[in-house]
Design a protein around this motif. Structure first.
Motif, PDB file in Angstrom:
ATOM      1  N   SER A  96       0.824  -1.214   0.000  1.00 28.30           N
ATOM      2  CA  SER A  96       0.000   0.000   0.000  1.00 28.30           C
ATOM      3  C   SER A  96       0.858   1.264   0.000  1.00 28.30           C
ATOM      4  O   SER A  96       0.512   2.267  -0.637  1.00 28.30           O
ATOM      5  CB  SER A  96      -0.950  -0.001   1.199  1.00 28.30           C
ATOM      6  N   PHE A  97       1.994   1.221   0.698  1.00 29.03           N
ATOM      7  CA  PHE A  97       2.905   2.366   0.706  1.00 29.03           C
ATOM      8  C   PHE A  97       3.641   2.488  -0.625  1.00 29.03           C
ATOM      9  O   PHE A  97       3.750   3.581  -1.198  1.00 29.03           O
ATOM     10  CB  PHE A  97       3.913   2.217   1.859  1.00 29.03           C
ATOM     11  N   LEU A  98       4.132   1.361  -1.145  1.00 29.59           N
ATOM     12  CA  LEU A  98       4.948   1.393  -2.364  1.00 29.59           C
ATOM     13  C   LEU A  98       4.165   1.888  -3.574  1.00 29.59           C
ATOM     14  O   LEU A  98       4.683   2.677  -4.375  1.00 29.59           O
ATOM     15  CB  LEU A  98       5.523   0.002  -2.638  1.00 29.59           C
ATOM     16  N   ILE A  99       2.931   1.424  -3.728  1.00 24.58           N
ATOM     17  CA  ILE A  99       2.178   1.800  -4.930  1.00 24.58           C
ATOM     18  C   ILE A  99       1.789   3.274  -4.919  1.00 24.58           C
ATOM     19  O   ILE A  99       1.589   3.876  -5.976  1.00 24.58           O
ATOM     20  CB  ILE A  99       0.927   0.920  -5.108  1.00 24.58           C
ATOM     21  N   LYS A 100       1.681   3.870  -3.735  1.00 17.85           N
ATOM     22  CA  LYS A 100       1.388   5.307  -3.670  1.00 17.85           C
ATOM     23  C   LYS A 100       2.615   6.133  -4.032  1.00 17.85           C
ATOM     24  O   LYS A 100       2.506   7.186  -4.662  1.00 17.85           O
ATOM     25  CB  LYS A 100       0.898   5.683  -2.274  1.00 17.85           C
ATOM     26  N   VAL A 101       3.793   5.659  -3.645  1.00 20.50           N
ATOM     27  CA  VAL A 101       5.029   6.408  -3.893  1.00 20.50           C
ATOM     28  C   VAL A 101       5.566   6.139  -5.297  1.00 20.50           C
ATOM     29  O   VAL A 101       5.949   7.080  -6.020  1.00 20.50           O
ATOM     30  CB  VAL A 101       6.100   6.041  -2.842  1.00 20.50           C
ATOM     31  N   PHE A 225      -3.696   5.067 -11.927  1.00 21.62           N
ATOM     32  CA  PHE A 225      -2.777   5.662 -10.961  1.00 21.62           C
ATOM     33  C   PHE A 225      -2.406   7.084 -11.367  1.00 21.62           C
ATOM     34  O   PHE A 225      -2.371   7.994 -10.534  1.00 21.62           O
ATOM     35  CB  PHE A 225      -1.510   4.803 -10.864  1.00 21.62           C
ATOM     36  N   LEU A 226      -2.123   7.289 -12.661  1.00 26.07           N
ATOM     37  CA  LEU A 226      -1.730   8.618 -13.133  1.00 26.07           C
ATOM     38  C   LEU A 226      -2.825   9.647 -12.883  1.00 26.07           C
ATOM     39  O   LEU A 226      -2.543  10.797 -12.518  1.00 26.07           O
ATOM     40  CB  LEU A 226      -1.388   8.566 -14.629  1.00 26.07           C
ATOM     41  N   LEU A 227      -4.068   9.233 -13.077  1.00 24.44           N
ATOM     42  CA  LEU A 227      -5.178  10.173 -12.942  1.00 24.44           C
ATOM     43  C   LEU A 227      -5.596  10.375 -11.494  1.00 24.44           C
ATOM     44  O   LEU A 227      -5.784  11.507 -11.040  1.00 24.44           O
ATOM     45  CB  LEU A 227      -6.366   9.687 -13.775  1.00 24.44           C
ATOM     46  N   MET A 228      -5.705   9.304 -10.724  1.00 25.31           N
ATOM     47  CA  MET A 228      -6.239   9.398  -9.364  1.00 25.31           C
ATOM     48  C   MET A 228      -5.183   9.793  -8.335  1.00 25.31           C
ATOM     49  O   MET A 228      -5.494  10.482  -7.363  1.00 25.31           O
ATOM     50  CB  MET A 228      -6.883   8.071  -8.964  1.00 25.31           C
ATOM     51  N   GLU A 229      -3.946   9.342  -8.531  1.00 21.99           N
ATOM     52  CA  GLU A 229      -2.900   9.618  -7.551  1.00 21.99           C
ATOM     53  C   GLU A 229      -2.019  10.808  -7.949  1.00 21.99           C
ATOM     54  O   GLU A 229      -1.664  11.631  -7.110  1.00 21.99           O
ATOM     55  CB  GLU A 229      -2.020   8.374  -7.358  1.00 21.99           C
ATOM     56  N   ARG A 230      -1.668  10.883  -9.231  1.00 23.13           N
ATOM     57  CA  ARG A 230      -0.763  11.948  -9.693  1.00 23.13           C
ATOM     58  C   ARG A 230      -1.499  13.140 -10.296  1.00 23.13           C
ATOM     59  O   ARG A 230      -0.878  14.166 -10.591  1.00 23.13           O
ATOM     60  CB  ARG A 230       0.209  11.376 -10.723  1.00 23.13           C
ATOM     61  N   GLY A 235      -1.098  12.445 -19.051  1.00 19.63           N
ATOM     62  CA  GLY A 235      -0.396  11.171 -19.009  1.00 19.63           C
ATOM     63  C   GLY A 235      -1.351   9.991 -19.002  1.00 19.63           C
ATOM     64  O   GLY A 235      -1.104   8.972 -19.657  1.00 19.63           O
ATOM     65  N   ALA A 236      -2.455  10.126 -18.255  1.00 19.95           N
ATOM     66  CA  ALA A 236      -3.454   9.058 -18.205  1.00 19.95           C
ATOM     67  C   ALA A 236      -4.105   8.850 -19.570  1.00 19.95           C
ATOM     68  O   ALA A 236      -4.348   7.709 -19.993  1.00 19.95           O
ATOM     69  CB  ALA A 236      -4.519   9.384 -17.161  1.00 19.95           C
ATOM     70  N   GLU A 237      -4.360   9.938 -20.278  1.00 23.48           N
ATOM     71  CA  GLU A 237      -4.970   9.837 -21.609  1.00 23.48           C
ATOM     72  C   GLU A 237      -4.028   9.105 -22.575  1.00 23.48           C
ATOM     73  O   GLU A 237      -4.451   8.217 -23.324  1.00 23.48           O
ATOM     74  CB  GLU A 237      -5.293  11.225 -22.146  1.00 23.48           C
ATOM     75  N   LYS A 238      -2.731   9.443 -22.542  1.00 23.49           N
ATOM     76  CA  LYS A 238      -1.765   8.769 -23.406  1.00 23.49           C
ATOM     77  C   LYS A 238      -1.647   7.280 -23.063  1.00 23.49           C
ATOM     78  O   LYS A 238      -1.530   6.432 -23.953  1.00 23.49           O
ATOM     79  CB  LYS A 238      -0.397   9.430 -23.270  1.00 23.49           C
ATOM     80  N   ALA A 239      -1.689   6.977 -21.756  1.00 20.71           N
ATOM     81  CA  ALA A 239      -1.598   5.572 -21.346  1.00 20.71           C
ATOM     82  C   ALA A 239      -2.814   4.787 -21.818  1.00 20.71           C
ATOM     83  O   ALA A 239      -2.677   3.666 -22.332  1.00 20.71           O
ATOM     84  CB  ALA A 239      -1.459   5.486 -19.826  1.00 20.71           C
ATOM     85  N   HIS A 257     -12.687   9.187 -13.364  1.00 23.74           N
ATOM     86  CA  HIS A 257     -13.108  10.382 -12.624  1.00 23.74           C
ATOM     87  C   HIS A 257     -14.283  10.054 -11.692  1.00 23.74           C
ATOM     88  O   HIS A 257     -14.316  10.503 -10.534  1.00 23.74           O
ATOM     89  CB  HIS A 257     -13.512  11.494 -13.589  1.00 23.74           C
ATOM     90  N   ALA A 258     -15.233   9.264 -12.206  1.00 23.02           N
ATOM     91  CA  ALA A 258     -16.394   8.889 -11.390  1.00 23.02           C
ATOM     92  C   ALA A 258     -15.970   8.035 -10.205  1.00 23.02           C
ATOM     93  O   ALA A 258     -16.470   8.198  -9.082  1.00 23.02           O
ATOM     94  CB  ALA A 258     -17.412   8.134 -12.252  1.00 23.02           C
ATOM     95  N   GLU A 259     -15.022   7.110 -10.438  1.00 23.38           N
ATOM     96  CA  GLU A 259     -14.517   6.280  -9.349  1.00 23.38           C
ATOM     97  C   GLU A 259     -13.802   7.135  -8.302  1.00 23.38           C
ATOM     98  O   GLU A 259     -13.933   6.910  -7.095  1.00 23.38           O
ATOM     99  CB  GLU A 259     -13.551   5.229  -9.905  1.00 23.38           C
ATOM    100  N   SER A 260     -13.053   8.130  -8.778  1.00 21.72           N
ATOM    101  CA  SER A 260     -12.338   9.013  -7.855  1.00 21.72           C
ATOM    102  C   SER A 260     -13.307   9.803  -6.997  1.00 21.72           C
ATOM    103  O   SER A 260     -13.115   9.951  -5.789  1.00 21.72           O
ATOM    104  CB  SER A 260     -11.446   9.957  -8.653  1.00 21.72           C
ATOM    105  N   ARG A 261     -14.390  10.295  -7.621  1.00 20.81           N
ATOM    106  CA  ARG A 261     -15.395  11.046  -6.851  1.00 20.81           C
ATOM    107  C   ARG A 261     -16.072  10.154  -5.823  1.00 20.81           C
ATOM    108  O   ARG A 261     -16.336  10.570  -4.692  1.00 20.81           O
ATOM    109  CB  ARG A 261     -16.433  11.652  -7.804  1.00 20.81           C
ATOM    110  N   ALA A 262     -16.340   8.891  -6.215  1.00 23.19           N
ATOM    111  CA  ALA A 262     -16.980   7.955  -5.281  1.00 23.19           C
ATOM    112  C   ALA A 262     -16.070   7.653  -4.100  1.00 23.19           C
ATOM    113  O   ALA A 262     -16.520   7.555  -2.953  1.00 23.19           O
ATOM    114  CB  ALA A 262     -17.357   6.669  -6.010  1.00 23.19           C
TER     115      ALA A 262
END
Length: 453
Positions: A96-101, A225-230, A235-239, A257-262
């Protein structure tokens, strides 16, 4: 692949080419350096077991000028095998720590450092005259597996189009089985299963890690990860465009975006809160029981100690390495079949069928082992039971019994129970096997004496 009838022409435009080379490369090389290594480390310790014990004895004599005791060598060997699971637990708890960093891809890349360190320790332990290096190496490669088994399914799930997500997810399961099988193949006496070559079995660990290090940096990070965390929408669109193979990814971006809002409206529950919530008590009990049974049923003991089990079943040592190959092959086949039927049948029926069938085959195996000295053909029935056991062991536990806010805590509990149970099996099985062998020898000798008198 998308199955489309003539009434779904409009829907077909969004799923024409769900698979592309970037997505397949991510699934393949992600699994090679992660799932494959886990499976390989389950089976690789089996073939060189007797040579490693001889090395332990030689090292003990060099240090203390006396042979190592049977109990001590059994303890050292069982710790060498089972410490892998403790490393797995430690690795899983850091995810959980590694994937955030570092992100999903970044964590997988950094994790290869653990695999390379472990390969060096395990391959050079004999040269250095240090069995401690083998134990530490097994712990570190366990950490590598604990991280990769948590991160890779997450990465594959987040980069895959919905219509092929199940197929891409099967790369993880199939590569675990392939790892087990390749570990058995390389352990054959004609390849690396010799006293002068067993350390190369562990040196091989570096190859899948290096392959992943060479390819994964050139593939995109998880767009989620690019959209919700960073908060990197470009970058998320290109990925998304790279993984989906099309330029219009507005629908996927809106879903994230909807998942992030939830998620912002929900507070993630802690492990203690999960234990306290009465409405989730049965889901929690189900996960703990299933994950415990998943390990305590003894399948990992078969991978760890296959040669000893088959020898006790009455097979000649010269043919055991070749018979062992069929166990890895049958598990790979079972993984492919379960992946094909799980969406149609459902996980719950597969779990019930799998554990029920295993109970039957374990019972039969007990009977066959009891009578193995009376009939020359009984070992073949024992081996058939082992193969059917492995075939039954084809579906895994799920934690989709929990609402979203409780899933992280559920995964942590499931992972902890899984790795601790794995450790218990790996540590205790050699002592159970020794006790059973001594009891059997004593009974056989007593019966033979009665017949003579």
């Amino acid at each position: 692949m998308c199955v489309i009838d003539l009434t779904q022409i409009k829907a077909s435009r969004s799923c024409r080419h769900p698979l592309n080379s970037i997505l397949l490369n991510a699934a393949f090389f992600g699994s090679v350096g992660s799932s494959f290594l886990y499976g390989y480390n389950l089976s690789v310790v089996n073939a060189p077991a007797s040579y490693i014990k001889t090395f332990y004895n030689k090292t003990w004599i060099d240090r203390y000028n006396e042979p190592i005791g049977d109990g001590t060598v059994t303890l050292l060997w069982s710790v060498t095998v089972s410490i892998f699971a403790i490393g797995g637990l430690v690795g899983a708890l850091t995810v959980s720590f590694l994937i955030k960093v570092l992100g999903r891809k970044g964590t997988l890349l950094a994790n290869n450092g653990l695999a390379l360190i472990a390969a060096l320790l395990l391959a050079l332990g004999e040269t250095a005259g240090s069995f401690e290096m083998l134990i530490i190496g097994r712990f570190i490669i366990g950490m590598d597996s604990g991280v990769s088994l948590s991160v890779l399914p997450m990465y594959l799930g987040e980069i895959s189009p919905r219509q092929v997500r199940g197929s891409i997810g099967q790369f993880h399961s199939i590569f675990i089985c392939l790892g087990v099988f390749i570990g058995q193949v390389l352990g054959l006496p004609e390849i690396l299963g010799q006293e002068s070559r067993w350390n190369f079995l562990f040196g091989f660990l570096a190859l899948p890690a290096l392959l992943q290090l060479c390819v994964l940096p050139f593939l995109p990070e998880s767009p989620r990860f690019l959209l919700m965390e960073r908060r990197d929408e470009a970058g998320a669109e290109k990925a998304f465009q790279a993984f989906l193979g099309r330029s219009d990814v507005s629908r996927e971006l809106e879903e994230v975006h909807a998942e992030s809002r939830a998620q912002n409206t929900q507070r993630t529950a802690s492990v203690l809160e999960l234990f306290r919530k009465r409405s989730l008590r049965w889901q929690l009990i189900t996960v703990i029981v299933v994950m415990s049974c998943y390990q305590l049923c003894g399948l990992n003991a078969i991978w760890y100690y296959t040669n000893g089990i088959l020898q006790n079943a009455g097979f000649q040592p010269t043919v055991i390495p070749y018979i062992t190959l069929s166990t890895g092959g049958i598990e790979t086949l079972a993984a492919v079949i379960s992946g094909l039927v799980i969406e149609k049948v459902g996980r719950r029926p597969l779990l019930i069928f799998g554990f029920s069938a295993m109970a039957v085959f374990f019972s039969l195996l007990t009977v066959f082992l009891h009578y193995q000295d009376r009939f020359s053909w009984m070992p073949y029935l024992s081996f058939t039971s082992i193969l059917l056991l492995i075939a039954s062991f084809c579906s895994g536990p799920g934690t989709d019994l929990f609402e979203q806010s409780y899933r992280p805590a559920a995964f942590m509990i499931a992972g902890t129970v899984n790795w601790l149970s794995n450790f218990a099996v790996g540590l205790l099985f050699p002592f159970i096997q020794v006790t059973k062998t001594h009891t059997h020898t004593h009974t056989h000798t007593h019966t033979h004496t009665q017949h003579r008198s």
